[in-house]
Design an enzyme around this catalytic site. Structure first.
Site, PDB file in Angstrom:
ATOM      1  N   LYS A   1      25.615 -46.317 -17.977  1.00 38.99           N
ATOM      2  CA  LYS A   1      25.215 -46.603 -19.360  1.00 38.99           C
ATOM      3  C   LYS A   1      23.742 -46.236 -19.576  1.00 38.99           C
ATOM      4  CE  LYS A   1      27.245 -48.302 -22.298  1.00 38.99           C
ATOM      5  NZ  LYS A   1      28.143 -47.718 -23.357  1.00 38.99           N
TER       6      LYS A   1
ATOM      7  N   TYR B   1      28.206 -49.179 -13.175  1.00 39.18           N
ATOM      8  CA  TYR B   1      28.431 -49.270 -14.621  1.00 39.18           C
ATOM      9  C   TYR B   1      27.118 -49.184 -15.383  1.00 39.18           C
ATOM     10  CZ  TYR B   1      28.817 -51.603 -19.142  1.00 39.18           C
ATOM     11  OH  TYR B   1      28.695 -51.913 -20.481  1.00 39.18           O
TER      12      TYR B   1
ATOM     13  N   THR C   1      24.344 -51.565 -23.570  1.00 39.11           N
ATOM     14  CA  THR C   1      24.380 -52.892 -22.958  1.00 39.11           C
ATOM     15  C   THR C   1      23.005 -53.347 -22.483  1.00 39.11           C
ATOM     16  OG1 THR C   1      25.245 -54.064 -21.021  1.00 39.11           O
ATOM     17  CG2 THR C   1      25.026 -51.706 -20.798  1.00 39.11           C
ATOM     18  N   ASP C   2      22.841 -54.665 -22.374  1.00 37.30           N
ATOM     19  CA  ASP C   2      21.594 -55.195 -21.803  1.00 37.30           C
ATOM     20  C   ASP C   2      21.535 -54.985 -20.286  1.00 37.30           C
ATOM     21  OD1 ASP C   2      23.539 -57.040 -21.056  1.00 37.30           O
ATOM     22  OD2 ASP C   2      22.451 -58.812 -21.763  1.00 37.30           O
ATOM     23  N   GLU C   3      22.674 -54.631 -19.668  1.00 33.42           N
ATOM     24  CA  GLU C   3      22.689 -54.487 -18.205  1.00 33.42           C
ATOM     25  C   GLU C   3      21.818 -53.326 -17.731  1.00 33.42           C
ATOM     26  OE1 GLU C   3      26.343 -54.976 -16.143  1.00 33.42           O
ATOM     27  OE2 GLU C   3      27.034 -56.547 -17.489  1.00 33.42           O
TER      28      GLU C   3
HETATM   29  P1  NAD Z   1      36.542 -51.837 -23.524  1.00 37.52           P
HETATM   30  O1  NAD Z   1      36.667 -51.474 -22.084  1.00 37.52           O
HETATM   31  O2  NAD Z   1      37.268 -53.024 -24.038  1.00 37.52           O
HETATM   32  O3  NAD Z   1      36.981 -50.604 -24.427  1.00 37.52           O
HETATM   33  C1  NAD Z   1      36.629 -49.292 -24.129  1.00 37.52           C
HETATM   34  C2  NAD Z   1      37.514 -48.369 -24.977  1.00 37.52           C
HETATM   35  O4  NAD Z   1      37.108 -47.022 -24.710  1.00 37.52           O
HETATM   36  C3  NAD Z   1      38.991 -48.469 -24.641  1.00 37.52           C
HETATM   37  O5  NAD Z   1      39.744 -48.523 -25.828  1.00 37.52           O
HETATM   38  C4  NAD Z   1      39.284 -47.185 -23.889  1.00 37.52           C
HETATM   39  O6  NAD Z   1      40.624 -46.715 -24.046  1.00 37.52           O
HETATM   40  C5  NAD Z   1      38.270 -46.235 -24.504  1.00 37.52           C
HETATM   41  N1  NAD Z   1      37.936 -45.126 -23.613  1.00 37.52           N
HETATM   42  C6  NAD Z   1      37.594 -45.199 -22.300  1.00 37.52           C
HETATM   43  N2  NAD Z   1      37.360 -43.965 -21.816  1.00 37.52           N
HETATM   44  C7  NAD Z   1      37.534 -43.098 -22.850  1.00 37.52           C
HETATM   45  C8  NAD Z   1      37.429 -41.700 -22.983  1.00 37.52           C
HETATM   46  N3  NAD Z   1      37.096 -40.923 -21.946  1.00 37.52           N
HETATM   47  N4  NAD Z   1      37.652 -41.150 -24.190  1.00 37.52           N
HETATM   48  C9  NAD Z   1      38.004 -41.927 -25.256  1.00 37.52           C
HETATM   49  N5  NAD Z   1      38.143 -43.256 -25.180  1.00 37.52           N
HETATM   50  C10 NAD Z   1      37.908 -43.834 -23.994  1.00 37.52           C
HETATM   51  O7  NAD Z   1      34.984 -51.947 -23.796  1.00 37.52           O
HETATM   52  P2  NAD Z   1      34.193 -52.943 -24.759  1.00 37.52           P
HETATM   53  O8  NAD Z   1      33.937 -54.203 -24.050  1.00 37.52           O
HETATM   54  O9  NAD Z   1      34.840 -52.956 -26.079  1.00 37.52           O
HETATM   55  O10 NAD Z   1      32.796 -52.177 -24.861  1.00 37.52           O
HETATM   56  C11 NAD Z   1      32.573 -51.188 -25.867  1.00 37.52           C
HETATM   57  C12 NAD Z   1      31.195 -50.610 -25.681  1.00 37.52           C
HETATM   58  O11 NAD Z   1      30.238 -51.648 -25.811  1.00 37.52           O
HETATM   59  C13 NAD Z   1      30.969 -49.996 -24.307  1.00 37.52           C
HETATM   60  O12 NAD Z   1      30.204 -48.826 -24.466  1.00 37.52           O
HETATM   61  C14 NAD Z   1      30.195 -51.057 -23.544  1.00 37.52           C
HETATM   62  O13 NAD Z   1      29.358 -50.459 -22.595  1.00 37.52           O
HETATM   63  C15 NAD Z   1      29.406 -51.699 -24.658  1.00 37.52           C
HETATM   64  N6  NAD Z   1      29.067 -53.114 -24.473  1.00 37.52           N
HETATM   65  C16 NAD Z   1      30.022 -54.033 -24.136  1.00 37.52           C
HETATM   66  C17 NAD Z   1      29.670 -55.379 -24.041  1.00 37.52           C
HETATM   67  C18 NAD Z   1      30.690 -56.434 -23.704  1.00 37.52           C
HETATM   68  O14 NAD Z   1      30.304 -57.587 -23.488  1.00 37.52           O
HETATM   69  N7  NAD Z   1      31.970 -56.136 -23.679  1.00 37.52           N
HETATM   70  C19 NAD Z   1      28.350 -55.767 -24.267  1.00 37.52           C
HETATM   71  C20 NAD Z   1      27.401 -54.796 -24.593  1.00 37.52           C
HETATM   72  C21 NAD Z   1      27.775 -53.476 -24.714  1.00 37.52           C
HETATM   73  O1  DAU Z   2      25.885 -57.917 -20.574  1.00 38.66           O
HETATM   74  C1  DAU Z   2      26.738 -57.034 -21.230  1.00 38.66           C
HETATM   75  C2  DAU Z   2      27.900 -56.682 -20.343  1.00 38.66           C
HETATM   76  O2  DAU Z   2      28.731 -57.840 -20.287  1.00 38.66           O
HETATM   77  C3  DAU Z   2      28.686 -55.482 -20.826  1.00 38.66           C
HETATM   78  O3  DAU Z   2      27.876 -54.347 -20.785  1.00 38.66           O
HETATM   79  C4  DAU Z   2      29.932 -55.248 -19.952  1.00 38.66           C
HETATM   80  O4  DAU Z   2      30.696 -54.185 -20.473  1.00 38.66           O
HETATM   81  C5  DAU Z   2      30.735 -56.517 -19.946  1.00 38.66           C
HETATM   82  O5  DAU Z   2      31.851 -56.369 -19.080  1.00 38.66           O
HETATM   83  C6  DAU Z   2      29.901 -57.700 -19.504  1.00 38.66           C
HETATM   84  O6  DAU Z   2      29.521 -57.565 -18.119  1.00 38.66           O
HETATM   85  P1  DAU Z   2      29.543 -58.796 -17.105  1.00 38.66           P
HETATM   86  O7  DAU Z   2      29.688 -58.278 -15.729  1.00 38.66           O
HETATM   87  O8  DAU Z   2      28.402 -59.731 -17.378  1.00 38.66           O
HETATM   88  O9  DAU Z   2      30.885 -59.529 -17.617  1.00 38.66           O
HETATM   89  P2  DAU Z   2      32.089 -60.220 -16.824  1.00 38.66           P
HETATM   90  O10 DAU Z   2      32.961 -60.858 -17.838  1.00 38.66           O
HETATM   91  O11 DAU Z   2      32.733 -59.298 -15.846  1.00 38.66           O
HETATM   92  O12 DAU Z   2      31.348 -61.354 -15.982  1.00 38.66           O
HETATM   93  C7  DAU Z   2      30.558 -62.345 -16.614  1.00 38.66           C
HETATM   94  C8  DAU Z   2      29.935 -63.210 -15.542  1.00 38.66           C
HETATM   95  O13 DAU Z   2      30.991 -63.944 -14.873  1.00 38.66           O
HETATM   96  C9  DAU Z   2      29.246 -62.426 -14.432  1.00 38.66           C
HETATM   97  O14 DAU Z   2      28.122 -63.170 -13.977  1.00 38.66           O
HETATM   98  C10 DAU Z   2      30.289 -62.349 -13.323  1.00 38.66           C
HETATM   99  C11 DAU Z   2      31.048 -63.650 -13.481  1.00 38.66           C
HETATM  100  N1  DAU Z   2      32.481 -63.611 -13.106  1.00 38.66           N
HETATM  101  C12 DAU Z   2      33.260 -62.643 -13.658  1.00 38.66           C
HETATM  102  C13 DAU Z   2      34.586 -62.556 -13.345  1.00 38.66           C
HETATM  103  C14 DAU Z   2      35.458 -61.463 -13.943  1.00 38.66           C
HETATM  104  C15 DAU Z   2      33.003 -64.557 -12.246  1.00 38.66           C
HETATM  105  O15 DAU Z   2      32.297 -65.454 -11.755  1.00 38.66           O
HETATM  106  N2  DAU Z   2      34.350 -64.477 -11.942  1.00 38.66           N
HETATM  107  C16 DAU Z   2      35.146 -63.514 -12.441  1.00 38.66           C
HETATM  108  O16 DAU Z   2      36.356 -63.489 -12.105  1.00 38.66           O
END
Ligand code: NAD
Ligand code: DAU
Length: 375
Positions: free
Chosen positions: A178, A174, A148-150
């Protein structure tokens, strides 16, 4: 546990996809199955609250697909899969992924994201080197770590966007977990020569996104006529990337990326949260007849801020563009429209996710007292 060993029937790559029942993982599995039917795909997923087997159910009948429920911390299981399935490509998505949950309970984040990634790396190193400490790994092996970019922390309004050389400065449990996993992956390349690749991507959105995240949460709340909780002043900025564009980027990185390299991935779509929710509300008003509250902007409610809330993320994806030829293809307006359509057409997918466990979580986050106690 027994598995069907079908490795002699497939001529292409043999992928282990961890977290393949999650949001991005399931989109990636569908992407890969469609484009590379000659490849073997094994999904390993623990099916935590965020994992959803129904996201993959349409693939179950296909002979080159295998779903295994299991934990990335279970080393014997991983070694068994690597050997039995002759895996040559690992795409590692499994993680605890939600910042708010990491604030409420960081422990599982360290366990899955750090210990789980370590366990996976060790198992892969052991199997791909056949137990030899200084083995040269075969050219076709690849270990992709999806990150992630975080990990880079928070940008000021005038700061340049994150890129591959930005120093790490994670701010939430989180992102710290990561970052820890990224460092382990990096170390396995430098120390053991394991052919690793890391991607650091911005906020994804699209189909199969769990309701706790901003866009599906707002979409579902609008359909249910519930308040739309905006943290703080709503001026935090995220760079939104449609998940299918992310999958195309990961595909290129696996096939053409250089081992040991990292790639930042972003949509070039920086938007303030409040502007994004305004756009979503307006689209929902246009697309959905008979909303319980109209106009849906009337549901917007400012709530107490997320502790340590990063102000701005932005990505410079020049390396991915120039070296691997990737560009995002879906802008936010079009991506939001497609996402809304998907949530309207797939209510049987998300309605069961609004479970008792989810309601308890929801109250903890949106009941100000729990965050007040933590801040
Ligand atoms: P998600 O939470 O939707 O899915 C995570 C999956 O991992 C789930 O299916 C869960 O059951 C599985 N999991 C969790 N713990 C586990 C374990 N111990 N063993 C096996 N499986 C397990 O997450 P996502 O949003 O699809 O993100 C996927 C990856 O991409 C993550 O590594 C996250 O950090 C990264 N990422 C997410 C975003 C985003 O915006 N969602 C952006 C950048 C990077
Ligand atoms: O940047 C990549 C990341 O993006 C991933 O690594 C994470 O797995 C993914 O969950 C996401 O993180 P964020 O914290 O940015 O996503 P989220 O959807 O939780 O929130 C997006 C923005 O919206 C953030 O600034 C917080 C705000 N927010 C979120 C929720 C859930 C609100 O204002 N209200 C809300 O209820």
């Amino acid at each position: 546990m027994t598995f069907t060993n079908t490795h002699s029937s497939f001529s292409g790559r043999r992928l282990l996809i961890t977290g393949g029942a999650g949001f991005i993982g399931s989109n990636f599995v569908h992407h890969w199955m469609q484009l590379y039917p000659q490849d073997r795909i094994v999904v390993l997923d623990a099916l935590t609250y965020a994992g959803n087997h129904s996201s993959l159910v349409s693939l179950e009948a296909q002979p080159n697909f295998q779903f295994v429920q299991g934990d990335i911390c279970d080393r014997p299981l991983i070694e068994h899969l690597l050997q039995e399935e002759m895996i040559d490509t690992v795409a590692h998505f499994a993680a605890e992924s939600h910042v708010d949950r990491s604030i409420l309970g960081p422990e599982t984040f360290v366990q899955t994201n750090v210990v789980g990634t370590f366990t996976l790396l060790e198992a892969v190193r052991q199997c791909w080197s056949q137990g030899q400490p200084s083995a040269k790994f075969s050219d076709h092996y690849r270990f992709l770590h999806v990150s992630t970019d975080e990990v880079f922390g928070s940008l000021g309004p005038e700061d340049p966007a994150f890129c591959e050389t930005t120093p790490y400065a994670p701010n939430s449990p989180y992102s710290a977990s990561k970052a820890g996993s990224d460092h382990l992956v990096r170390a396995y390349y430098h120390t053991y020569g394991l052919p690793t690749l890391i991607t650091n991507c911005s906020n994804n959105y699209g189909p199969y996104h769990f309701p706790e995240k901003l866009i599906p949460l707002m979409c579902i709340n609008i359909l249910l006529g519930k308040p739309l909780p905006i943290y703080g002043d709503g001026q935090n900025i995220r760079d939104w990337l449609y998940v299918k564009d992310h999958c195309r980027a990961l595909d290129l990185v696996i096939r053409k990326g250089v081992p040991g390299e990292t790639y930042t991935v972003g949509g070039n779509n920086e938007v303030k949260n409040l502007d994004l929710i305004h756009a979503l509300c307006d689209l929902m008003d246009e697309m959905v007849p008979d909303l319980p509250v109209y106009p849906s902007r009337n549901l917007i409610t400012f709530v107490k801020d997320r502790p340590g809330h990063d102000r701005r993320y932005a990505i410079d994806a020049t390396k991915l563009k120039t070296e691997l030829g990737w560009s995002p293809t879906v802008n936010v307006q079009e991506g939001l429209r497609q996402t809304i359509e998907w949530y309207l057409e797939n209510q049987q997918w998300w309605k069961p996710l609004l479970s008792e466990e989810y309601q308890t979580y929801y109250q903890q986050v949106y009941d100000n007292s729990s965050y007040t106690a933590l801040s």
